[in-house]
Design a protein around this motif. Structure first.
Motif, mmCIF file in Angstrom:
data_model
loop_
_atom_site.group_PDB
_atom_site.id
_atom_site.type_symbol
_atom_site.label_atom_id
_atom_site.label_comp_id
_atom_site.label_asym_id
_atom_site.label_seq_id
_atom_site.Cartn_x
_atom_site.Cartn_y
_atom_site.Cartn_z
ATOM 1 N N LYS A 1 7.691 -4.138 16.807
ATOM 2 C CA LYS A 1 7.694 -4.352 15.365
ATOM 3 C C LYS A 1 7.778 -2.995 14.659
ATOM 4 C CE LYS A 1 4.725 -5.549 11.558
ATOM 5 N NZ LYS A 1 3.622 -5.032 10.895
ATOM 6 N N MET A 2 8.662 -2.887 13.682
ATOM 7 C CA MET A 2 8.742 -1.633 12.943
ATOM 8 C C MET A 2 7.454 -1.453 12.146
ATOM 9 S SD MET A 2 11.604 -0.194 10.236
ATOM 10 C CE MET A 2 12.979 -0.376 11.320
ATOM 11 N N SER A 3 6.763 -0.363 12.389
ATOM 12 C CA SER A 3 5.492 -0.134 11.693
ATOM 13 C C SER A 3 5.132 1.339 11.688
ATOM 14 C CB SER A 3 4.371 -0.923 12.387
ATOM 15 O OG SER A 3 3.130 -0.540 11.857
ATOM 16 N N LYS A 4 4.570 1.770 10.547
ATOM 17 C CA LYS A 4 4.105 3.155 10.461
ATOM 18 C C LYS A 4 3.157 3.472 11.606
ATOM 19 C CE LYS A 4 3.455 1.946 6.306
ATOM 20 N NZ LYS A 4 2.959 1.592 4.989
ATOM 21 N N HIS B 1 9.849 1.715 4.692
ATOM 22 C CA HIS B 1 10.867 1.635 5.736
ATOM 23 C C HIS B 1 11.635 0.315 5.666
ATOM 24 C CE1 HIS B 1 7.977 -0.864 7.952
ATOM 25 N NE2 HIS B 1 7.050 0.066 7.714
ATOM 26 N N GLN C 1 11.271 -12.517 9.728
ATOM 27 C CA GLN C 1 9.828 -12.434 9.963
ATOM 28 C C GLN C 1 9.358 -11.081 10.469
ATOM 29 O OE1 GLN C 1 7.917 -15.621 11.851
ATOM 30 N NE2 GLN C 1 8.181 -16.904 10.073
ATOM 31 N N THR C 2 9.957 -10.624 11.558
ATOM 32 C CA THR C 2 9.527 -9.319 12.068
ATOM 33 C C THR C 2 10.746 -8.447 12.334
ATOM 34 O OG1 THR C 2 7.603 -10.340 13.049
ATOM 35 C CG2 THR C 2 8.158 -8.157 13.831
ATOM 36 N N ILE C 3 10.811 -7.364 11.615
ATOM 37 C CA ILE C 3 11.914 -6.424 11.786
ATOM 38 C C ILE C 3 11.553 -5.477 12.935
ATOM 39 C CG2 ILE C 3 13.364 -4.737 10.582
ATOM 40 C CD1 ILE C 3 13.209 -7.624 9.277
ATOM 41 N N GLY D 1 10.967 -7.261 4.922
ATOM 42 C CA GLY D 1 9.793 -8.133 5.062
ATOM 43 C C GLY D 1 9.074 -8.351 3.748
ATOM 44 N N ALA D 2 9.194 -7.423 2.825
ATOM 45 C CA ALA D 2 8.391 -7.536 1.608
ATOM 46 C C ALA D 2 9.216 -7.367 0.322
ATOM 47 C CB ALA D 2 7.259 -6.505 1.650
ATOM 48 N N GLY E 1 11.551 -2.195 7.536
ATOM 49 C CA GLY E 1 10.672 -3.362 7.732
ATOM 50 C C GLY E 1 10.054 -3.804 6.408
ATOM 51 N N ASN E 2 9.606 -2.854 5.616
ATOM 52 C CA ASN E 2 9.042 -3.175 4.297
ATOM 53 C C ASN E 2 10.110 -3.764 3.382
ATOM 54 O OD1 ASN E 2 7.382 0.014 4.410
ATOM 55 N ND2 ASN E 2 6.517 -1.940 5.013
ATOM 56 N N ASP F 1 1.931 -10.788 9.176
ATOM 57 C CA ASP F 1 0.647 -10.127 9.433
ATOM 58 C C ASP F 1 -0.358 -10.307 8.293
ATOM 59 O OD1 ASP F 1 2.619 -8.538 8.042
ATOM 60 O OD2 ASP F 1 1.229 -6.842 8.138
ATOM 61 N N VAL G 1 4.674 -12.318 1.649
ATOM 62 C CA VAL G 1 4.186 -11.257 2.546
ATOM 63 C C VAL G 1 4.779 -11.439 3.928
ATOM 64 C CG1 VAL G 1 1.932 -10.604 1.568
ATOM 65 C CG2 VAL G 1 2.130 -12.705 2.920
ATOM 66 N N GLY G 2 4.609 -10.444 4.753
ATOM 67 C CA GLY G 2 4.967 -10.553 6.162
ATOM 68 C C GLY G 2 3.905 -11.385 6.879
ATOM 69 N N LYS H 1 0.846 -1.199 0.000
ATOM 70 C CA LYS H 1 0.000 0.000 0.000
ATOM 71 C C LYS H 1 0.878 1.245 0.000
ATOM 72 C CE LYS H 1 -1.562 -1.204 3.866
ATOM 73 N NZ LYS H 1 -2.038 -1.203 5.230
HETATM 74 P P1 ADP Z 1 3.238 -0.921 8.209
HETATM 75 O O1 ADP Z 1 3.104 -1.919 9.331
HETATM 76 O O2 ADP Z 1 4.400 -0.016 8.429
HETATM 77 O O3 ADP Z 1 1.945 -0.166 7.946
HETATM 78 P P2 ADP Z 1 2.570 -2.332 5.803
HETATM 79 O O4 ADP Z 1 1.422 -2.965 6.515
HETATM 80 O O5 ADP Z 1 2.264 -1.300 4.773
HETATM 81 O O6 ADP Z 1 3.576 -1.744 6.890
HETATM 82 O O7 ADP Z 1 3.466 -3.473 5.177
HETATM 83 C C1 ADP Z 1 3.826 -3.636 3.833
HETATM 84 C C2 ADP Z 1 4.600 -4.945 3.708
HETATM 85 O O8 ADP Z 1 5.791 -4.915 4.511
HETATM 86 C C3 ADP Z 1 3.817 -6.177 4.186
HETATM 87 O O9 ADP Z 1 4.127 -7.298 3.366
HETATM 88 C C4 ADP Z 1 4.322 -6.381 5.587
HETATM 89 O O10 ADP Z 1 4.183 -7.708 6.015
HETATM 90 C C5 ADP Z 1 5.788 -5.964 5.468
HETATM 91 N N1 ADP Z 1 6.269 -5.421 6.749
HETATM 92 C C6 ADP Z 1 5.907 -4.256 7.317
HETATM 93 N N2 ADP Z 1 6.525 -4.048 8.503
HETATM 94 C C7 ADP Z 1 7.308 -5.138 8.699
HETATM 95 C C8 ADP Z 1 8.212 -5.546 9.752
HETATM 96 N N3 ADP Z 1 8.425 -4.782 10.815
HETATM 97 N N4 ADP Z 1 8.830 -6.729 9.614
HETATM 98 C C9 ADP Z 1 8.621 -7.514 8.528
HETATM 99 N N5 ADP Z 1 7.793 -7.193 7.510
HETATM 100 C C10 ADP Z 1 7.139 -6.026 7.578
#
Ligand code: ADP
Ligand code: TRP
Length: 333
Positions: A201-204, A17, A192-194, A23-24, A19-20, A156, A153-154, A11
């Motif tokens: 977990k690294m996430s927006k 970042h 698996q999880t950055i 992870g992706a 993580g993306n 999640d 995919v990750g 998306k």
């Molecule tokens: P965010 O959590 O930052 O909103 P997205 O949901 O947009 O990230 O994730 C886009 C892709 O990157 C997905 O395939 C997701 O599994 C992967 N991804 C996002 N954050 C991580 C992370 N911390 N570790 C591993 N994969 C990740």
């Protein structure tokens, strides 16, 4: 034998970042040599959260430039924007008829939102739009439209791919034909999880990301802000419970990992030094990609053209899938 199809989407809902990347993007690009790869920008998925036109537009260009800078070769990979393939939305409508509401009730993102509302004493569906509720159906359409075998995919996203398989099976069973290819998730083990800046977990959504392509100076500044404990320089440190080391491992060779773990355990290395080592290692991999990114992001005409050509090729496949379904369902006369 025709190669299997690998498909994934990201998306454009924020700045990509680390993580993306791990992870992706990187695992998806590693599959290119063994699979027929189809990668896209899921802009209609982003519309659920991004409500400013200019922002959505910028994130979309940004993501296109990121994919290409990371090595996606549009001659080899079918690369397109979801919204350029209108068959996606026709397939979504078809799939809606085969998706039970109960299945959607169990989707993680929706369930989490309901749970949060209940905890706050709100109406359970407060703030839930139909885009969020039916998110897995649109994602199923993305996947099924392109005869996908595997979806990198990750973790999640695993549930969404499993739901996609369930929906596809329901369609195939109804018409007693293999109309849709049943996909499976492909989750890269090692990464698996950055972890993010704060160890979560690294996430927006957690505001703890290290953006992939910051200018070198800001990149270094961000890395220096990774949260660590208050151990002194002399103290021996545990590499296993440390965000700096977790990130270091991603970029390091096996020998570099062992050497750094030894330095942790020996003591005498402060956090500043560990972070500087991490920064240098990250730069080694990221700097050449950043250079490409900087060129690409300033050439919107080129990005438009790549996406346009991708969309044309994508629609040939999409039209065939939709044709099959129209016929099987009786929509086509
Ligand atoms: P965010 O959590 O930052 O909103 P997205 O949901 O947009 O990230 O994730 C886009 C892709 O990157 C997905 O395939 C997701 O599994 C992967 N991804 C996002 N954050 C991580 C992370 N911390 N570790 C591993 N994969 C990740
Ligand atoms: N839902 C995915 C995410 O949040 C993005 C996505 C949309 C996707 N459609 C897809 C991923 C199809 C794989 C396949 O990250």
């Amino acid at each position: 034998m025709t190669p299997k199809v690998s498909l994934t989407g990201i998306k454009p809902s924020g700045t990509p970042h680390i993580g993306n990347y791990f992870g992706a993007i990187k695992p998806a690009l590693q599959l290119v040599k063994d699979y027929e790869a189809r990668y896209f920008i899921a802009d209609y998925h982003a519309l659920n959260t991004i409500r400013d036109a200019e922002t959505l537009r910028n994130y979309t260009y940004d993501l296109a430039a990121v994919w290409l800078a990371c090595g996606l070769n549009p001659e080899k990979v079918l690369f397109y924007r979801q919204s350029d393939v209108p068959e996606t939305f026709e397939l979504t409508t078809i799939l809606m008829a085969f998706t039970s509401k109960g299945l959607m009730n169990r989707a993680h993102a929706y369930k989490a939102m309901v749970q949060e509302n209940l905890e706050k004493g709100n109406d359970p569906d407060e703030g839930v739009n139909m885009g969020l509720f039916t998110y897995p159906v649109l994602m199923a359409a993305d996947i099924l439209l392109f005869d996908t075998n595997v979806v990198p995919v990750g973790k999640d996203q695993k549930q969404h791919v499993e739901m996609t398989a369930d929906i596809a099976k329901a369609v195939n069973y109804t018409y007693q034909q293999d109309l849709l290819v049943i996909p499976e998730p492909l989750i890269s083990e090692g990464t698996q999880t950055i972890v993010g800046m704060d160890g979560r977990k690294m996430s927006k959504s957690y505001n703890n990301v290290i953006p992939l392509f910051l200018p070198s100076k800001n990149f270094r500044k961000t890395i220096m802000k990774i949260v660590t404990n208050s151990q002194s320089i002399e103290e021996p440190k545990d590499p296993e419970n440390c965000s700096v080391f977790a990130l270091y491992k991603l970029f390091a060779t096996a020998e570099e990992q062992t050497a750094m773990a030894e330095r942790y355990r020996a003591g005498g290395m402060g956090w500043g030094e560990a972070k500087q080592a991490l920064f240098e290692l990250m730069e080694r991999e990221i700097a050449p990609l950043r250079e490409k990114y900087d060129d690409l992001i300033n050439d919107r005409a080129y990005l438009d053209n790549v996406l346009k050509e991708g969309a044309e090729k994508a629609r040939i496949i999409a039209t065939a899938t939709i044709g099959r379904l129209r016929k099987a369902t009786g929509i086509a006369r």
